[in-house]
Motif scaffolding. Structure first.
Motif, PDB file in Angstrom:
ATOM      1  N   LEU A  63      -6.761  34.532  32.862  1.00 45.19           N
ATOM      2  CA  LEU A  63      -8.152  34.662  33.302  1.00 45.19           C
ATOM      3  C   LEU A  63      -8.410  33.838  34.553  1.00 45.19           C
ATOM      4  O   LEU A  63      -9.083  34.296  35.483  1.00 45.19           O
ATOM      5  CB  LEU A  63      -9.103  34.237  32.181  1.00 45.19           C
ATOM      6  CG  LEU A  63      -9.308  35.222  31.041  1.00 45.19           C
ATOM      7  CD1 LEU A  63     -10.117  34.574  29.917  1.00 45.19           C
ATOM      8  CD2 LEU A  63     -10.007  36.489  31.529  1.00 45.19           C
ATOM      9  N   ALA A  64      -7.871  32.629  34.592  1.00 44.68           N
ATOM     10  CA  ALA A  64      -8.067  31.778  35.768  1.00 44.68           C
ATOM     11  C   ALA A  64      -7.477  32.441  37.005  1.00 44.68           C
ATOM     12  O   ALA A  64      -8.084  32.424  38.090  1.00 44.68           O
ATOM     13  CB  ALA A  64      -7.435  30.411  35.531  1.00 44.68           C
ATOM     14  N   GLU A  65      -6.309  33.061  36.866  1.00 44.80           N
ATOM     15  CA  GLU A  65      -5.678  33.745  37.995  1.00 44.80           C
ATOM     16  C   GLU A  65      -6.503  34.956  38.441  1.00 44.80           C
ATOM     17  O   GLU A  65      -6.699  35.190  39.637  1.00 44.80           O
ATOM     18  CB  GLU A  65      -4.270  34.201  37.602  1.00 44.80           C
ATOM     19  CG  GLU A  65      -3.295  33.058  37.367  1.00 44.80           C
ATOM     20  CD  GLU A  65      -2.009  33.540  36.716  1.00 44.80           C
ATOM     21  OE1 GLU A  65      -1.889  34.764  36.449  1.00 44.80           O
ATOM     22  OE2 GLU A  65      -1.132  32.697  36.472  1.00 44.80           O
ATOM     23  N   GLN A  66      -6.986  35.726  37.471  1.00 38.89           N
ATOM     24  CA  GLN A  66      -7.696  36.957  37.795  1.00 38.89           C
ATOM     25  C   GLN A  66      -9.078  36.698  38.370  1.00 38.89           C
ATOM     26  O   GLN A  66      -9.532  37.431  39.263  1.00 38.89           O
ATOM     27  CB  GLN A  66      -7.825  37.825  36.533  1.00 38.89           C
ATOM     28  CG  GLN A  66      -6.515  38.354  35.993  1.00 38.89           C
ATOM     29  CD  GLN A  66      -5.856  39.333  36.935  1.00 38.89           C
ATOM     30  OE1 GLN A  66      -6.500  40.235  37.458  1.00 38.89           O
ATOM     31  NE2 GLN A  66      -4.559  39.161  37.170  1.00 38.89           N
ATOM     32  N   LEU A  67      -9.767  35.698  37.854  1.00 40.34           N
ATOM     33  CA  LEU A  67     -11.161  35.475  38.242  1.00 40.34           C
ATOM     34  C   LEU A  67     -11.294  34.645  39.510  1.00 40.34           C
ATOM     35  O   LEU A  67     -12.352  34.646  40.142  1.00 40.34           O
ATOM     36  CB  LEU A  67     -11.921  34.822  37.086  1.00 40.34           C
ATOM     37  CG  LEU A  67     -12.009  35.685  35.818  1.00 40.34           C
ATOM     38  CD1 LEU A  67     -12.666  34.906  34.679  1.00 40.34           C
ATOM     39  CD2 LEU A  67     -12.754  36.988  36.074  1.00 40.34           C
ATOM     40  N   GLY A  68     -10.225  33.921  39.877  1.00 42.69           N
ATOM     41  CA  GLY A  68     -10.202  33.251  41.167  1.00 42.69           C
ATOM     42  C   GLY A  68     -10.845  31.882  41.183  1.00 42.69           C
ATOM     43  O   GLY A  68     -11.422  31.414  40.185  1.00 42.69           O
ATOM     44  N   PRO A  69     -10.798  31.216  42.335  1.00 47.33           N
ATOM     45  CA  PRO A  69     -11.227  29.817  42.422  1.00 47.33           C
ATOM     46  C   PRO A  69     -12.718  29.593  42.268  1.00 47.33           C
ATOM     47  O   PRO A  69     -13.143  28.457  42.038  1.00 47.33           O
ATOM     48  CB  PRO A  69     -10.747  29.397  43.819  1.00 47.33           C
ATOM     49  CG  PRO A  69     -10.637  30.678  44.596  1.00 47.33           C
ATOM     50  CD  PRO A  69     -10.219  31.713  43.600  1.00 47.33           C
ATOM     51  N   ALA A  70     -13.522  30.635  42.415  1.00 43.65           N
ATOM     52  CA  ALA A  70     -14.968  30.448  42.257  1.00 43.65           C
ATOM     53  C   ALA A  70     -15.376  30.313  40.802  1.00 43.65           C
ATOM     54  O   ALA A  70     -16.536  30.009  40.503  1.00 43.65           O
ATOM     55  CB  ALA A  70     -15.718  31.623  42.898  1.00 43.65           C
ATOM     56  N   VAL A  71     -14.415  30.534  39.892  1.00 48.66           N
ATOM     57  CA  VAL A  71     -14.691  30.503  38.455  1.00 48.66           C
ATOM     58  C   VAL A  71     -13.713  29.544  37.784  1.00 48.66           C
ATOM     59  O   VAL A  71     -12.533  29.515  38.138  1.00 48.66           O
ATOM     60  CB  VAL A  71     -14.540  31.923  37.850  1.00 48.66           C
ATOM     61  CG1 VAL A  71     -14.694  31.888  36.336  1.00 48.66           C
ATOM     62  CG2 VAL A  71     -15.553  32.867  38.465  1.00 48.66           C
ATOM     63  N   SER A  72     -14.208  28.747  36.850  1.00 51.90           N
ATOM     64  CA  SER A  72     -13.327  27.882  36.058  1.00 51.90           C
ATOM     65  C   SER A  72     -13.193  28.453  34.658  1.00 51.90           C
ATOM     66  O   SER A  72     -14.136  29.027  34.115  1.00 51.90           O
ATOM     67  CB  SER A  72     -13.862  26.453  36.008  1.00 51.90           C
ATOM     68  OG  SER A  72     -15.081  26.402  35.288  1.00 51.90           O
ATOM     69  N   VAL A  73     -11.999  28.307  34.096  1.00 49.69           N
ATOM     70  CA  VAL A  73     -11.711  28.740  32.724  1.00 49.69           C
ATOM     71  C   VAL A  73     -11.149  27.528  31.995  1.00 49.69           C
ATOM     72  O   VAL A  73     -10.016  27.107  32.249  1.00 49.69           O
ATOM     73  CB  VAL A  73     -10.709  29.912  32.694  1.00 49.69           C
ATOM     74  CG1 VAL A  73     -10.510  30.392  31.259  1.00 49.69           C
ATOM     75  CG2 VAL A  73     -11.180  31.057  33.582  1.00 49.69           C
ATOM     76  N   ASP A  74     -11.945  26.942  31.129  1.00 47.48           N
ATOM     77  CA  ASP A  74     -11.582  25.687  30.482  1.00 47.48           C
ATOM     78  C   ASP A  74     -11.498  25.854  28.976  1.00 47.48           C
ATOM     79  O   ASP A  74     -12.254  26.622  28.375  1.00 47.48           O
ATOM     80  CB  ASP A  74     -12.631  24.613  30.799  1.00 47.48           C
ATOM     81  CG  ASP A  74     -12.789  24.380  32.289  1.00 47.48           C
ATOM     82  OD1 ASP A  74     -11.775  24.111  32.953  1.00 47.48           O
ATOM     83  OD2 ASP A  74     -13.935  24.480  32.778  1.00 47.48           O
TER      84      ASP A  74
END
Length: 203
Positions: A176-187
């Protein structure tokens, strides 16, 4: 057809045997209706319990989404906690949607809209998304599902997903972090009883 995927279809094969169960949701003891052919028909499953116990309170207004609602434990929790919000209970299973409608009426949650995925208007932007996603639909279908809905978050809206550690929670977090990109965080915001809660938010 396996024992797991019958509730991922519009018309599940299992008999529509309705029954009432008592559950604890949103700090209330509720009697709800469930049936065969939906996910976890006899109780609130452990993953959903972890989700409901660990996420912050939902926004009080706006559009909230329970993705893969089943008979409705998450949707009912959202609706009772945020009566001024509109809660979308989304599933492909027609029996599940019927149960959600009946349960919302039963508990007085008039703000629940039970809908097929294509029935949610394209302009709806989500103040929150809570989901125990259907991991067992397979990786391709799961990825397509998440990439359809996660980008529909409103600015500042958060998504909370509960996923079993042994069902790939950590690899899903990385993907998810790879797909959604740097504008989004997945924690990973919680971990309990073999489950991870992943939170998707604006960076």
């Amino acid at each position: 057809m396996t024992g797991h995927d019958h509730y991922f279809t519009a018309q599940p094969a299992s008999p529509d045997e309705r029954r009432a169960i008592t559950v604890e949701l949103a700090g209330r003891t509720l009697e709800v209706e469930t049936a065969g052919g939906v996910f976890s028909p006899d109780h609130v499953d452990l993953g959903t319990q972890v989700l409901l116990r660990t996420v912050p309170a939902p926004p009080s207004t706006g559009d909230l989404l329970d993705l893969g609602c089943g008979w409705g434990p998450v949707a009912l929790t959202l609706a009772l906690a945020s009566p001024q919000a509109r809660v979308w209970a989304v599933d492909v299973n027609e029996r599940a949607l019927d149960l959600v409608r009946r349960n919302a009426e039963r508990v007085g949650a008039s703000n629940v809209v039970a809908a097929l995925p294509d029935d949610v208007p394209d302009d709806v932007r989500l103040a929150a998304l809570w989901s125990n996603p259907p991991i067992r639909v397979g990786k391709g279908a799961l990825h397509a599902l998440l990439l359809r809905w996660l980008p529909r978050r409103a600015p500042g809206g958060e998504a909370h997903l509960v996923v079993g550690k042994n069902l790939g929670a950590d690899s899903l977090q990385r993907w998810l972090a790879e797909q959604l990109g740097p504008a989004v965080s997945v924690d990973r915001t919680a971990s309990a009883k073999g489950f991870r809660v992943l939170t998707v938010r604006d960076s």
